[in-house]
Scaffold this active site. Structure first.
Site, PDB file in Angstrom:
ATOM      1  N   SER A 102       7.473   4.083  -1.736  1.00  0.00           N
ATOM      2  CA  SER A 102       8.120   4.937  -2.808  1.00  0.00           C
ATOM      3  C   SER A 102       9.670   4.731  -3.122  1.00  0.00           C
ATOM      4  O   SER A 102       9.867   4.589  -4.231  1.00  0.00           O
ATOM      5  CB  SER A 102       8.102   6.602  -2.185  1.00  0.00           C
ATOM      6  OG  SER A 102       8.848   6.510  -0.673  1.00  0.00           O
ATOM      7  N   ALA A 103      10.356   4.161  -1.909  1.00  0.00           N
ATOM      8  CA  ALA A 103      11.700   3.741  -2.380  1.00  0.00           C
ATOM      9  C   ALA A 103      11.670   2.467  -3.253  1.00  0.00           C
ATOM     10  O   ALA A 103      12.262   2.295  -4.087  1.00  0.00           O
ATOM     11  CB  ALA A 103      12.367   3.491  -1.087  1.00  0.00           C
ATOM     12  N   ALA A 104      10.562   1.471  -2.834  1.00  0.00           N
ATOM     13  CA  ALA A 104      10.751   0.226  -3.431  1.00  0.00           C
ATOM     14  C   ALA A 104       9.954   0.451  -5.149  1.00  0.00           C
ATOM     15  O   ALA A 104      10.696  -0.352  -6.048  1.00  0.00           O
ATOM     16  CB  ALA A 104       9.331  -0.686  -2.796  1.00  0.00           C
ATOM     17  N   PRO A 141       0.952  -1.218   0.008  1.00  0.00           N
ATOM     18  CA  PRO A 141       0.069  -0.043  -0.076  1.00  0.00           C
ATOM     19  C   PRO A 141       0.843   1.271  -0.179  1.00  0.00           C
ATOM     20  O   PRO A 141       2.079   1.172   0.663  1.00  0.00           O
ATOM     21  CB  PRO A 141      -0.720  -0.323   1.414  1.00  0.00           C
ATOM     22  CG  PRO A 141      -0.034  -1.089   2.174  1.00  0.00           C
ATOM     23  CD  PRO A 141       0.966  -1.800   1.359  1.00  0.00           C
ATOM     24  N   ASP A 186      15.401   3.855   3.532  1.00  0.00           N
ATOM     25  CA  ASP A 186      14.310   3.003   2.924  1.00  0.00           C
ATOM     26  C   ASP A 186      14.969   2.626   1.663  1.00  0.00           C
ATOM     27  O   ASP A 186      14.686   1.437   1.250  1.00  0.00           O
ATOM     28  CB  ASP A 186      13.194   3.835   2.601  1.00  0.00           C
ATOM     29  CG  ASP A 186      12.227   4.210   3.692  1.00  0.00           C
ATOM     30  OD1 ASP A 186      12.635   3.856   5.212  1.00  0.00           O
ATOM     31  OD2 ASP A 186      11.086   4.729   3.588  1.00  0.00           O
ATOM     32  N   GLY A 227       7.428   1.882   3.112  1.00  0.00           N
ATOM     33  CA  GLY A 227       8.618   2.179   2.005  1.00  0.00           C
ATOM     34  C   GLY A 227       8.094   2.038   0.661  1.00  0.00           C
ATOM     35  O   GLY A 227       9.100   1.563  -0.261  1.00  0.00           O
TER      36      GLY A 227
END
Ligand code: MEV
Length: 326
Positions: free
Chosen positions: A113-115, A105, A156, A111
């Site tokens: 945005s980093a993923a 989600p 992250d 995390g």
């Protein structure tokens, strides 16, 4: 990591969020939810002549697209991230279709945005036959995080790239990253408040407080750093009650920093009352997600209590690397 997967891992911060931005230690672990990306290059595939007017396209399956500027974790910001990545990789002139498949989600402190950045970097690197080291991938994802959050610590993007449980500290000379060996996997329930919260906002709130009362804030950060030290020892011993205790204390100090919320307090309280050894907010706070640990025989009943109360939950484990993915 199997590079062909084009995956960026989601994460939980076990101890030390927020203070990590100020150079104190934190522990983060990947979770068994990730984001995967695929790149197709229509002209190359079809053998057709390149179309000068063609534009690149970013498609995120499953996240509601919200182009409103006030929603920086939404589609609009994801597009700016993808544009930055394509420019840095030197492939901005070739139209591509980037499709992103998130299990995570968004705007929930896990995390995403980093993923997302890591998955898009990996997918473009493979599609264009480029070669980037894992460090370079993490560094480029860090630049993307700066676009999204302003002043990220770098924790992250590190977990999203390497998929390992780490002790992390940001220093002027670079990041100190220590991989942690976890002797016994530690079961974790992640509970979502259902309230989206942007890390940029809570990081900004802490910064405003720190500017007004630097010595009090530094004292709290330093206290959290001590909990991280105790937590590392507990993790290495597989001592769940000791780890739970420092998580509970860390949550109290995050509340002192005013990054908790009524929804997080309700979740934490319910998790503890249903048998969790420790429960705290994770990530940016202000909404988003809570984590709770419990003895292996107890974890399902904690998750079940939260499910019955109407919260979305995920079961994961803290281990040296995530389930079968690395
Ligand atoms: C976000 O996952 C963790 C924070 O400490 C911000 C950061 O470290 O960049 C709140």
């Amino acid at each position: 990591v199997d590079p062909a997967q084009n995956v960026g891992y989601g994460k939980i911060i076990l101890l030390g969020e927020h203070s990590v931005v100020y150079g104190y230690r934190a522990i983060a672990a990947p979770i068994n939810l990730a984001i995967r990306a695929e790149v197709t290059r229509p002209a190359a595939v079809a053998g057709a002549r390149p179309d000068a007017a063609a534009k690149s396209e970013l498609v995120i399956s499953g996240w509601d697209s919200d182009p409103a500027a006030h929603n920086p974790d939404g589609a609009a910001l994801a597009e700016r991230v993808a544009t930055l990545i394509a420019a840095r990789l030197g492939v901005a002139d070739t139209p591509v279709r980037v499709e992103v498949f998130p299990e995570l989600p968004r705007a929930s402190g896990l995390g995403a945005s980093a993923a997302l950045a890591v998955s898009v970097i990996r997918a473009l690197v493979h599609s264009f036959g480029l070669s980037l080291s894992e460090e370079e991938i993490s560094q480029l994802a860090f630049e993307c995080e700066q676009l999204v959050h302003g002043t990220p610590s770098g924790i992250d993007n590190t977990v999203a790239t390497f998929g390992q449980t780490i002790l992390f500290r940001k220093t002027d000379a670079g990041n100190e990253i220590e991989e942690l060996d976890i002797p016994v996997p530690i079961p974790v329930v992640v509970g979502l408040t259902g309230v989206r919260s942007l890390t940029a906002d809570t990081v900004g709130r802490v910064h405003a407080g720190w500017e007004k009362n630097p010595q009090h804030y530094e004292a709290i950060f330093s206290e959290i750093d001590g909990l991280v030290g105790t937590g590392v020892e507990a993790l290495r011993r597989g001592d769940l009650p000791a780890l739970g205790e420092v998580m509970n204390l860390n949550h109290g100090l995050l509340n002192a920093l005013q990054v908790s919320s009524p929804e997080l307090e309700a979740l934490v309280d319910l998790a503890r009352r249903s048998g969790a050894l420790g429960a705290k907010l994770t990530g940016g706070g202000g909404g988003g997600a809570m984590i709770a640990i419990a003895e292996p025989g107890r974890i399902h009943s904690v998750a079940n209590t939260l499910d019955v109360a109407g919260y979305q939950t995920y079961l994961t484990e803290i281990r040296t690397s995530p389930n079968g993915r690395v």
